[in-house]
Scaffold this active site. Structure first.
Site, short mmCIF file in Angstrom:
data_model
loop_
_atom_site.label_atom_id
_atom_site.label_comp_id
_atom_site.label_asym_id
_atom_site.label_seq_id
_atom_site.Cartn_x
_atom_site.Cartn_y
_atom_site.Cartn_z
N SER A 53 -10.91 -6.78 7.74
CA SER A 53 -12.33 -6.55 6.65
C SER A 53 -12.71 -7.55 6.16
O SER A 53 -11.89 -8.33 5.59
CB SER A 53 -11.86 -5.43 5.65
OG SER A 53 -11.99 -4.01 6.40
N GLU B 3 0.73 4.18 1.34
CA GLU B 3 0.06 4.66 2.09
C GLU B 3 0.72 6.09 2.17
O GLU B 3 1.95 6.36 2.12
CB GLU B 3 0.16 4.17 3.67
CG GLU B 3 -0.68 2.93 3.78
CD GLU B 3 -2.02 2.93 3.87
OE1 GLU B 3 -2.60 3.80 3.82
OE2 GLU B 3 -2.64 1.86 3.67
N GLU C 284 -8.95 -1.83 14.15
CA GLU C 284 -9.44 -2.75 13.23
C GLU C 284 -8.15 -3.67 12.81
O GLU C 284 -7.19 -3.31 12.55
CB GLU C 284 -9.87 -2.08 11.69
CG GLU C 284 -10.38 -2.87 10.80
CD GLU C 284 -10.24 -2.28 9.22
OE1 GLU C 284 -10.72 -1.13 9.35
OE2 GLU C 284 -9.87 -2.83 8.36
N ARG D 143 -0.19 2.60 12.87
CA ARG D 143 -0.81 1.09 12.37
C ARG D 143 -0.62 1.20 11.03
O ARG D 143 -1.47 -0.21 10.45
CB ARG D 143 -2.07 0.97 12.96
CG ARG D 143 -3.17 1.86 12.47
CD ARG D 143 -4.63 1.95 13.04
NE ARG D 143 -5.37 3.12 12.63
CZ ARG D 143 -6.69 2.85 12.13
NH1 ARG D 143 -7.09 1.31 12.13
NH2 ARG D 143 -7.45 3.48 11.62
N HIS D 144 -0.25 1.92 10.17
CA HIS D 144 -0.09 1.86 8.65
C HIS D 144 1.42 1.34 8.43
O HIS D 144 2.13 2.31 8.71
CB HIS D 144 -0.71 3.01 7.91
CG HIS D 144 -2.05 2.98 8.28
ND1 HIS D 144 -3.00 3.71 8.86
CD2 HIS D 144 -3.18 2.26 7.42
CE1 HIS D 144 -4.19 3.64 9.08
NE2 HIS D 144 -4.34 2.80 8.12
N ARG E 191 -0.71 -6.13 12.61
CA ARG E 191 -1.69 -5.52 13.65
C ARG E 191 -2.23 -6.31 14.41
O ARG E 191 -2.30 -6.12 15.79
CB ARG E 191 -2.74 -4.99 12.65
CG ARG E 191 -2.50 -3.61 12.09
CD ARG E 191 -3.90 -2.97 11.90
NE ARG E 191 -3.68 -1.86 10.89
CZ ARG E 191 -4.56 -1.34 10.26
NH1 ARG E 191 -5.90 -1.38 10.49
NH2 ARG E 191 -4.31 -0.27 9.23
N ARG F 23 1.13 -1.01 0.04
CA ARG F 23 -0.10 -0.02 -0.02
C ARG F 23 0.90 1.25 0.01
O ARG F 23 1.55 1.28 0.89
CB ARG F 23 -0.65 0.19 1.31
CG ARG F 23 -1.73 -1.18 1.40
CD ARG F 23 -3.08 -1.24 1.05
NE ARG F 23 -3.50 -2.48 0.93
CZ ARG F 23 -5.02 -2.54 1.71
NH1 ARG F 23 -5.34 -1.70 2.64
NH2 ARG F 23 -5.36 -3.80 1.87
P1 ATP Z 1 -7.31 1.09 7.69
O1 ATP Z 1 -9.04 1.53 7.72
O2 ATP Z 1 -6.95 0.71 8.88
O3 ATP Z 1 -6.54 1.68 6.86
P2 ATP Z 1 -8.24 -0.83 5.59
O4 ATP Z 1 -9.82 -0.59 5.75
O5 ATP Z 1 -7.67 0.06 4.56
O6 ATP Z 1 -7.44 -0.44 6.96
P3 ATP Z 1 -8.14 -3.52 4.45
O7 ATP Z 1 -7.82 -2.98 3.16
O8 ATP Z 1 -9.69 -3.75 4.69
O9 ATP Z 1 -7.90 -2.39 5.52
O10 ATP Z 1 -7.18 -4.46 4.97
C1 ATP Z 1 -7.48 -5.70 5.69
C2 ATP Z 1 -6.49 -5.70 6.84
O11 ATP Z 1 -5.32 -5.43 6.47
C3 ATP Z 1 -6.89 -4.43 7.74
O12 ATP Z 1 -7.83 -4.78 8.81
C4 ATP Z 1 -5.63 -4.44 8.62
O13 ATP Z 1 -5.40 -5.31 9.59
C5 ATP Z 1 -4.47 -4.73 7.46
N1 ATP Z 1 -3.88 -3.43 7.00
C6 ATP Z 1 -4.64 -2.63 6.11
N2 ATP Z 1 -3.77 -1.63 5.82
C7 ATP Z 1 -2.86 -1.76 6.40
C8 ATP Z 1 -1.40 -0.81 6.48
N3 ATP Z 1 -1.20 0.05 5.52
N4 ATP Z 1 -0.56 -1.50 7.08
C9 ATP Z 1 -0.83 -2.51 7.89
N5 ATP Z 1 -1.68 -3.14 8.02
C10 ATP Z 1 -2.67 -2.72 7.32
#
Ligand code: ATP
Length: 533
Positions: free
Chosen positions: A459, A307, A456, A313-314, A507, A305
């Site tokens: 998902s 990000e 979270e 947490r990201h 996470r 990602r």
């Molecule tokens: P968030 O809302 O916390 O950014 P997301 O809704 O983008 O998460 P999903 O795309 O549904 O998350 O990804 C599924 C799972 O992957 C998340 O619940 C989380 O545990 C993990 N996750 C998502 N993005 C990240 C990240 N950038 N770094 C670490 N873990 C992540």
């Protein structure tokens, strides 16, 4: 036509000269190898200790390189420390302390075990030069010790083993350079630092960036040894549980044509002249596996990602634990798996990782996770109502922000006594295009998020398996259809109703252990500011 053997042709001549050239090349190669070996031997000779002065010099010194190049077959790590037994130990010189010229102590550490070793001058084994050599070892060097175990009359402080090894021989296998951070400093808790400060002593605090810049040393702290063993255990239980439930493991590609699932958080790259990107999740391909009649699949793999969030947490790369399965009648079948899977993970961690959890807790104190044997499920609407009742205003059709999620976590803990729960039936508008709308109200969706301590970790959802609806939803979400045409096409030949979920491994470990930053649970974290080491 065949040629008489006695009359060589021009072809034969060419083959002879080719053979000669080959022979010459082999000779040169042999010569080159011999020269290399001689150079290596000369280099290692210079590493050896000057042994002319000391008749006991064979009992200690730096092990020459050519002896470590898999020359001898020997199990050097035998930690059977019963009294009077001869032992052979390989470990790190954690601390070194000389007491006068005749005695030196070394605490040797190997994967969590520590034992005190003492080299005392003895007529046939330990010379003064040897004690000097031991006292001069650098911290964290890897050493081999041969010695005899004894039980001292006084308690040994600061080691896991309550015995002492009387050193007979000691060799340094790999010398450590001056350490940029001390393991002892990196292993210290904030509470210890504060306590010392109150007593007027200023102890070193190793900050996050320094730790990550020197990650190899940072790994050696008991807390980190615990964290990454716990992480490994989460992956193992995840795999074992799903295998026992009839799932099998797949490996989807990480190089993706087009733009993965769309959006800005994509690492774009050039794929031999074609635009491509790194997969934001195995989402599309794990669903395609279901269209291929794999029934129940899972994957453990890298997720990328781009990000822009600089949060605790990201990460830009994390390990995704992904699941996809056919569903017979309701998306609750997926939530059943989530509930049972995670209760199994938590139960097993508490049972099998006691020592590791304790080591983490010593440096980063935390309360054990509170969870119920039967995982609590609340609808999104119920969650919104709980927040409202607590005087917190949130958009009932919008997503929950981090603060609202945290608050809801607190409320759920107070009311239901759990820090692990599922929130489902999210508004459709806040979910990805492939999420199945609710049959009774298309403003909501058959989707869920899962929380640990108000954050979270998962998902999940039932997916749209009807290609026309999928195309419609993608367009409504602003995704160019041609970029996901192979995905949509996968549903054109009959696709079973299905659903699944994605978990972030780092996470889960972070939140189970009550840690405050995901960088603590990522081996070599990649975030917007860090791509090394
Ligand atoms: P968030 O809302 O916390 O950014 P997301 O809704 O983008 O998460 P999903 O795309 O549904 O998350 O990804 C599924 C799972 O992957 C998340 O619940 C989380 O545990 C993990 N996750 C998502 N993005 C990240 C990240 N950038 N770094 C670490 N873990 C992540």
């Amino acid at each position: 036509m065949s040629t008489p053997e006695s009359q060589p042709t021009s072809e034969d001549a060419a083959s002879v000269s080719k053979k000669a050239a080959k022979k010459e090349a082999a000779k040169q190669e042999k010569l080159r190898r011999r020269q290399e070996q001689e150079a290596l031997a000369a280099a290692t000779r210079s590493l050896a200790v000057d042994d002319e002065q000391d008749p006991l010099a064979a009992n200690y010194g730096d092990v020459p390189l050519n002896e470590i190049q898999s020359k001898t077959v020997e199990d050097v790590s035998r930690w059977n420390t019963s009294e009077n037994r001869s032992v052979l130990i390989r470990g790190r010189a954690q601390t070194i302390r000389a007491v006068g010229k005749n005695m030196a102590f070394v605490v040797v550490r190997e994967r969590g075990f520590t034992v005190q070793c003492v080299a005392t001058v003895q007529p046939d084994t330990v010379s003064r030069q040897m004690v000097k050599y031991v006292a001069g070892l650098s911290r964290e060097s890897i050493i081999d010790i041969e010695g005899v175990v004894s039980v001292p009359s006084v308690e040994i402080k600061g080691t896991t083993q309550q015995v002492e090894v009387q050193v007979r021989k000691l060799y340094c296998v790999s010398k450590a350079a001056v350490l940029p951070i001390n393991i002892e400093d990196a292993a210290r808790s904030d509470a210890e630092i504060e306590k010392a400060l109150q007593a007027g002593e200023k102890l070193v605090r190793v900050n996050q960036d320094t730790r990550l810049n020197n990650r190899v040393l940072d790994f050696r702290t008991p807390a980190n040894q615990g964290i990454f063993r716990i992480q490994s255990q989460v992956g193992t239980i995840f795999r074992q549980f799903l295998l026992s439930e009839g799932f099998f493991e797949i490996h989807t590609p990480k190089l993706i044509a087009g733009s993965s699932e769309g959006g800005a958080a994509v690492f774009r790259l050039d794929y031999k002249g074609q635009p491509a990107c790194l997969a934001q999740s195995p989402q599309l391909h794990k669903q395609m596996a279901i269209c291929g009649d794999f029934g129940r699949v899972f994957e453990i793999g890298g997720v990328y990602r781009a990000e822009d969030s600089y949060t605790h947490r990201h990460l830009c790369e994390f390990i995704g634990l992904d699941v996809e399965m056919e569903i017979k009648s309701h998306y609750s079948e997926v939530m059943d798996i989530v509930g049972r899977l995670f209760v199994t993970i938590f139960d097993t961690l508490n049972k099998t990782c006691e020592k590791e959890l304790e080591a983490v807790g010593r440096q980063y104190p935390f309360e054990p996770l509170k969870y119920l044997p039967e995982t609590l499920r609340l609808t999104f609407e119920e969650g919104i109502q709980m927040l409202k009742d607590a005087g917190i205003e949130v958009d009932p059709m919008g997503d929950l922000n981090t603060e609202a999620e945290r608050k809801l976590g607190q409320l759920v803990l107070e009311k239901y006594g759990t820090e692990f729960y599922i929130l489902h039936r999210y508004p459709l508008a806040v979910r990805p295009f492939y999420t199945m709308p609710c049959h009774d109200n298309p403003a909501y969706s058959n989707s869920f998020d899962v929380f640990i301590r108000g954050e979270e970790i998962i998902s999940g959802a039932q997916r749209v398996h009807v290609p026309e609806l999928l195309a419609e939803r993608a367009q409504a979400c602003g995704i160019e259809l041609k970029t996901i045409s192979t995905y949509i096409d996968a549903f054109r030949y009959g696709a079973p109703p299905h659903g699944g979920f994605g978990v972030g491994l780092e996470r889960v470990v972070m939140l189970f252990c009550g840690l405050n930053n995901i960088r603590k649970t990522s081996l070599f974290p990649r975030d917007p500011l860090r791509i090394a080491p």
